[in-house]
Design an enzyme around this catalytic site. Structure first.
Site, mmCIF file in Angstrom:
data_model
loop_
_atom_site.group_PDB
_atom_site.id
_atom_site.type_symbol
_atom_site.label_atom_id
_atom_site.label_comp_id
_atom_site.label_asym_id
_atom_site.label_seq_id
_atom_site.Cartn_x
_atom_site.Cartn_y
_atom_site.Cartn_z
ATOM 1 C CG HIS A 32 22.262 3.970 7.199
ATOM 2 N ND1 HIS A 32 21.457 4.628 8.082
ATOM 3 C CD2 HIS A 32 23.337 3.573 7.922
ATOM 4 C CE1 HIS A 32 22.011 4.640 9.285
ATOM 5 N NE2 HIS A 32 23.165 4.009 9.211
ATOM 6 C CB CYS A 81 27.247 -10.220 -10.268
ATOM 7 S SG CYS A 81 25.974 -9.272 -11.129
ATOM 8 C CD GLN A 114 22.425 9.124 11.085
ATOM 9 O OE1 GLN A 114 22.057 10.255 11.378
ATOM 10 N NE2 GLN A 114 22.257 8.123 11.906
ATOM 11 C CB SER A 164 21.897 13.178 12.979
ATOM 12 O OG SER A 164 22.034 11.930 13.665
ATOM 13 C CB ILE A 191 18.373 5.460 2.214
ATOM 14 C CG1 ILE A 191 16.965 5.532 2.818
ATOM 15 C CG2 ILE A 191 19.320 4.730 3.160
ATOM 16 C CD1 ILE A 191 16.330 4.169 3.033
ATOM 17 C CG ASP A 192 16.911 11.612 1.356
ATOM 18 O OD1 ASP A 192 18.001 11.944 0.853
ATOM 19 O OD2 ASP A 192 16.490 12.099 2.422
ATOM 20 C CB CYS A 218 22.951 -8.059 -8.825
ATOM 21 S SG CYS A 218 23.165 -9.861 -8.659
ATOM 22 C CB THR A 256 12.096 17.401 7.921
ATOM 23 O OG1 THR A 256 12.817 16.438 8.686
ATOM 24 C CG2 THR A 256 10.670 17.457 8.413
ATOM 25 C CB ALA A 313 15.682 11.676 9.202
HETATM 26 ZN ZN ZN Z 1 23.965 -10.290 -10.856
#
Ligand code: ZN
Length: 250
Positions: free
Chosen positions: A119, A130, A99, A193, A101-102, A127, A26, A22
């Site tokens: 992550h 699928c 790590q 980190s 997710i941005d 989905c 920042t 993270a």
């Molecule tokens: Zn699907």
């Protein structure tokens, strides 16, 4: 070793692995979601098993992710993200394990084959049944004040932001690749980190034991600092500005 010596070693390295958390984001204005006023204090993250079991949990998930989506529309990569791209452009980057997710490494231009988002990413919706991929804009912009949780237009499965939620297992292939890169690195650089949770803390240890030079760049000390060959505690953006000047980056 000092910064000058570290820069010299970085210039010679042929298989650099970055590991980011993270702290690298920042300065892009991505807040710590756990901090007071962060999204997590307004919307609690939903456990994966609850997401699967309950519609109200799925609605809570989407409210949190919609707030994150609105924030992520405005944030941009910073000097730290771009510095890593420069290592890739010079052919020195074996891989980048994050790590975060941005999605900022991808936005900065790190290529997909060099990037592992441990992550997952909030910049994608998938989905659960699928695995069909959806652009966030096509999902979030349809969510008004009241909504039913979105489902897949192909199979009817639950859609979910492509981050790894609490209680959801880490992607096996990504973990294996991250481990392999850690073993093959000649220089392993941790950026932003705190290395306090597993499996994050395991990769620098693997790299060091496999013979890599280990560098840790973080605002605060970490539990692995005593194992590292180079440690810098301070602002990350300023560190990369100094390093880039020593490396002659534009
Ligand atoms: Zn699907």
């Amino acid at each position: 070793m000092d910064l000058g010596e570290f820069a010299a070693r970085a210039r010679q390295s042929k298989a650099i692995v970055f590991f980011t958390g993270a702290g690298i984001s920042t300065e892009s204005g991505v807040p710590d979601f756990r901090s007071p006023g962060g999204v997590w204090t307004k919307y609690q993250p939903v456990l994966f098993q609850d997401f699967l079991a309950s519609e109200s949990a799925r609605i809570q998930h989407w409210r949190l992710k919609k707030a994150t989506y609105e924030l992520f529309k405005t944030v941009k990569p910073n000097v730290g993200h771009y510095a890593i791209c420069n290592f890739e452009a010079r052919g020195q980057l074996l891989g980048l394990i994050t790590q975060n997710i941005d999605g900022l490494h991808k936005l900065a231009g790190t290529s997909e084959k060099r990037l592992i988002e441990l992550h997952g990413s909030d910049r994608l919706v998938t989905c659960l049944k699928c695995a069909k991929r959806y652009e966030p804009i096509d999902v979030y912009e349809t969510l008004g004040e009241e909504f039913t949780p979105p489902t897949c237009d192909d199979c009817g499965g639950f859609l979910k932001s492509a981050n790894v939620s609490f209680g959801q297992s880490m992607p096996v292939v990504a973990m294996q690749r991250a481990q392999a890169w850690s073993e093959q690195a000649d220089l392993f650089i941790v950026v932003g980190s705190s290395l306090q949770v597993q499996p994050a803390a395991s990769f620098p240890v693997i790299a060091k034991r496999s013979g890599a030079l280990l560098a840790i760049i973080n605002r605060d000390p970490t539990p692995l600092d005593n194992m590292a060959d180079f440690v810098h505690n301070g602002a990350i953006g300023e560190f990369f500005r100094q390093l880039s000047a020593l490396l002659g980056d534009s």
